[in-house]
Design an enzyme around this catalytic site. Structure first.
Site, PDB file in Angstrom:
ATOM      1  N   ALA A 569       0.771  -1.343  -0.070  1.00  0.00           N
ATOM      2  CA  ALA A 569       0.020  -0.155   0.098  1.00  0.00           C
ATOM      3  C   ALA A 569       0.842   1.246  -0.022  1.00  0.00           C
ATOM      4  O   ALA A 569       1.683   1.397   0.731  1.00  0.00           O
ATOM      5  CB  ALA A 569      -0.810  -0.063   1.020  1.00  0.00           C
ATOM      6  N   GLU A 625       4.484  -0.188 -10.427  1.00  0.00           N
ATOM      7  CA  GLU A 625       4.937   0.908  -9.961  1.00  0.00           C
ATOM      8  C   GLU A 625       5.964   0.482  -8.954  1.00  0.00           C
ATOM      9  O   GLU A 625       5.620  -0.112  -8.232  1.00  0.00           O
ATOM     10  CB  GLU A 625       3.682   1.903  -9.408  1.00  0.00           C
ATOM     11  CG  GLU A 625       3.006   2.456 -10.336  1.00  0.00           C
ATOM     12  CD  GLU A 625       2.004   3.317  -9.607  1.00  0.00           C
ATOM     13  OE1 GLU A 625       1.455   4.413 -10.500  1.00  0.00           O
ATOM     14  OE2 GLU A 625       1.356   3.384  -8.396  1.00  0.00           O
TER      15      GLU A 625
END
Length: 727
Positions: A569, A625
């Site tokens: 996260a 990412e």
């Protein structure tokens, strides 16, 4: 809700309350002969509004902690008598049992009370003596409110409950209960006789709750029985799955729309995660259905009569998605989608491309033209088995398991039923929130498959899948959280296991892995019947401060990975993310030989995010990412600038990958550099095609695309740096 009529089955398997196997043999027609027959129960109380007479330490141990499905949180009262805890079930329900999981501070004397209105209470039990640990109390009542009324404490402290569970259900011979057990109160079933207004109202109520509920505990399935439905716009929020219960998509026709938009996030769809749609035919009102999502939002077995718009209203940002086994008669409209993966489908055309639009086995796909426009098109999928799915036949729930295909293109249902096998629910254990790993393992040991109701599952030991061809299917983003640092699920090195539709959420004690397919050293050849991992998602942090060294570990040869999102996260609830908080090295490690990955989404891990050690691997599409939050290069990696997103081990001699992108957005320290997006051995047998790197808004630099090839991704223009073929 209308509950379908289910014919009595010949044999029903369930695990009883004490964990032992219960077998009820039911005649094909007539009354049942049962051995230890018990209620097929539904957990009614989890996540429902819960209040109490008091809570210890000004709310540090709130009432809601007793109905959150988490055995690590608890309600505790003030240190006085009497005290009570009550739950509002939301509607009048038949009550069969109350389960109390007492902390050491239990009630030595209490009653269970029920109420229709929350003000007038009736004793549903006599006065009972409490006991530390789990205590099950049989109740026969119909009520909306259920209360534990404590009169005498066993200790000098207050009353304290880890969990307060209220169950309802019917007897195991009731034909309205699905064979194998209830699917739970959060599987809402619609039928064509219901008014459009009533269906719309129910769907809207759930959407209002789930629209922005990104890290909530609620999970839902909206299921449509075969037939035609008119005038609907089903908006799909977080942790909501919309599905048709027909054999094929055409069996359920929606004259209307099934919509995902991004109004909750100011028109930005980059956080539209964790939702799905499956097995429906849609005739959109305007001619175009909107499905503006990013990760972990599969679009499967859909028949769209018109266009499919993948962008939010206003064409705001969107980042990545997945379509499989679907037909779009009009245009698949990419618009602002940065990356998208479509597999084994049929489309009329494709409109627009941003950075990485990929098609594998898609009839009607545009020709390959990467990088301008950035289309990657591959004619067939070399080996694929579509995801198992829930449906009804003859009024009974079944799970359909499609056959393995090789060199396939187009949808599986174009010329009739999808080839495969239907498994009756009698061959499944229907797990419900609150079930222990021990109970689930006992069911697996008896030869049953697993179907998880929507909800949260805490496990303090590994769920072991050891039988070939076992199906493990989650409904409504069923979420498994490991406690105490265990690996929550492991699969033996056997043929044909199917794991699908689950979210693994790392616990606060570090786990080595979250899902393991095959033990270390697995060597069997599974080419004729591979294991599959489909729509399986992994989360490190965001909801809780989770930790796991690695998310998915593949040791078994020939495994097919078909759509995962492994996510460390970068945002979430306060205190759940940060460089030293939600720690995780890698999202995917592949040790098996000849493993195939379709639609890999792996993001923000702190070392090599994908590590491929086995020979013969193939990857079709990667969205990555790099971690947002390295404080500086020295902290991230001593002696080098960071880790590549995708690492093929130096020992590998054969590997091929297509359409892979890696971004950087080093927002904690924009001065951070990453040496490269991809790192592979330089040998003729290792080939990469159509790969690129991007610096988002100039927040950091990726110096090379692959090894030392390709220039730096940098600058505020956010322009990809591409390599068409390597070497």
């Amino acid at each position: 809700m209308t509950v379908p009529t289910i014919p009595r089955s010949r044999r029903r398997w369930r695990l009883g309350a004490a964990g032992g196997l219960v077998v009820a043999v039911v005649a094909a027609f007539g009354a049942a002969t049962a051995i230890g027959a018990q209620a097929a129960e539904t957990l009614l109380s989890q996540g429902k509004p819960t209040t109490a007479s008091s809570s210890e330490n000004a709310g540090a141990f709130p009432a809601a902690a007793a109905t959150d499905g988490n055995t690590g949180t608890r309600w505790a009262s003030a240190f006085s008598d009497p005290q009570w805890l009550q739950v509002d079930l939301g509607a009048s329900s038949a009550i069969t049992r109350v389960e109390l999981n007492w902390e050491a501070a239990y009630a030595s004397s209490f009653t269970i009370q029920t109420s229709a209105n929350g003000s007038t209470w009736t004793n549903a039990t006599s006065t009972l003596a409490g006991q530390a640990g789990v205590q099950s109390v049989t109740v026969t009542a119909t009520a909306r409110y259920v209360r534990m009324s404590g009169t005498v404490r066993a200790t000098a402290y207050g009353y304290s409950l880890w969990e307060f569970k209220v169950f309802g259900g019917t007897t195991s011979t009731d034909p309205t209960v699905p064979p194998g057990g209830s699917l739970g109160s959060n599987v809402i079933v619609f039928d064509p006789s219901m008014s459009a207004a009533s269906i719309q109202s129910r769907a809207d109520t759930i959407f209002r709750q789930q629209e922005s509920n990104q890290f909530g505990l609620e999970r839902y399935v909206l299921a449509f029985q075969p037939g035609t439905y008119n005038g609907l716009n089903i908006q799909v929020g977080f942790y909501t799955s919309v599905l048709g219960l027909g054999q094929n998509p055409q069996d359920v026709r929606i004259n209307g729309d099934i919509t995902v938009d991004a109004g909750w996030f100011n028109g930005n769809a980059t956080q539209n995660f964790w939702r799905s749609v499956e097995n429906l035919s849609v005739y959109p009102v305007s001619g175009a259905n909107r499905w503006a999502v990013s990760q972990a939002a599969p679009f499967r077995r859909m028949d769209i009569h018109g266009d499919l718009n993948l962008a939010p209203a206003g064409y705001g940002w969107a980042s990545g998605g997945y379509i499989a086994d679907s037909r779009i008669s009009g245009s698949e409209q990419q618009y602002s989608q940065q990356q998208w993966f479509t597999r084994n489908s049929t489309i009329g055309s494709s409109l627009n491309a941003v950075w990485n639009q990929t098609f594998v086995g898609v009839q009607g796909a545009p020709a390959s033209s990467f990088p301008n426009p950035p289309y990657t098109t591959i004619g067939t999928a070399p080996a694929i088995r579509e995801k198992p799915y829930l449906f009804q036949a003859g009024g009974a729930y079944q799970v359909f398991v499609p056959n393995l295909q090789t060199n396939a293109s187009g949808v599986t249902w174009a010329n009739g039923n999808t080839p495969g096998t239907a498994l009756p629910l009698t061959q499944f254990y229907v797990a419900k929130p609150g079930d222990s790993a021990a109970t689930i393992n006992q069911a697996l040991a008896q030869g049953l498959n697993l179907l998880f109701q929507p909800g949260i599952y805490h496990v303090n030991q590994t769920i072991n899948v050891t039988r070939a061809n076992t199906v493990v299917l989650g409904l409504g983003y069923a979420t498994i959280i490991p406690d105490g640092g265990v690996t929550p699920m492991q699969v033996a090195d056997v043929d044909g296991v199917k794991i699908a539709g689950l979210l693994f959420d790392a616990g606060t004690t570090n786990s080595a892995n979250l899902l393991v397919v095959g033990p270390s050293g697995s060597s069997a050849n599974h080419a004729a019947n591979p294991a599959t991992v489909q729509d399986v998602f992994f989360r490190i942090g965001g909801s809780i401060a989770g930790k796991a060294t690695n998310s998915l570990l593949i040791n078994s040869n020939n495994t097919i990975i078909d759509h995962i999102w492994a996510w460390r996260a970068d945002h979430g609830n306060a205190g759940t993310y940060g460089w030293t908080i939600n720690t995780a090295d890698s999202g995917l490690i592949v040790n098996g030989q000849n493993v195939i990955g379709y639609g890999l989404f792996v993001e923000h891990y702190q070392k090599y995010e994908v590590v491929w050690n086995g020979n013969g691997g193939r990857t079709y599409f990667l969205q990555n990412e790099q971690p947002y939050d390295p404080p500086n290069n020295a902290t991230w990696r001593s002696g080098a600038n960071g880790y590549a997103a995708y690492k093929v081990a130096d020992s590998v001699t054969s590997h091929e990958a297509w359409a892979m992108g890696s971004y950087c957005y080093f927002n904690v320290n924009p001065q951070v550099h990453s040496d490269r997006g991809f790192e592979v051995p330089v040998t003729g047998g290792v080939k990469l095609h159509n790969i690129f790197t991007v610096s988002l808004g100039g927040q950091g630099v990726i110096d090379h695309v692959v090894n030392n090839t390709g220039g730096p991704a940098q600058g505020t223009d956010t322009v990809p740096v591409t390599v068409v073929n390597f070497p």
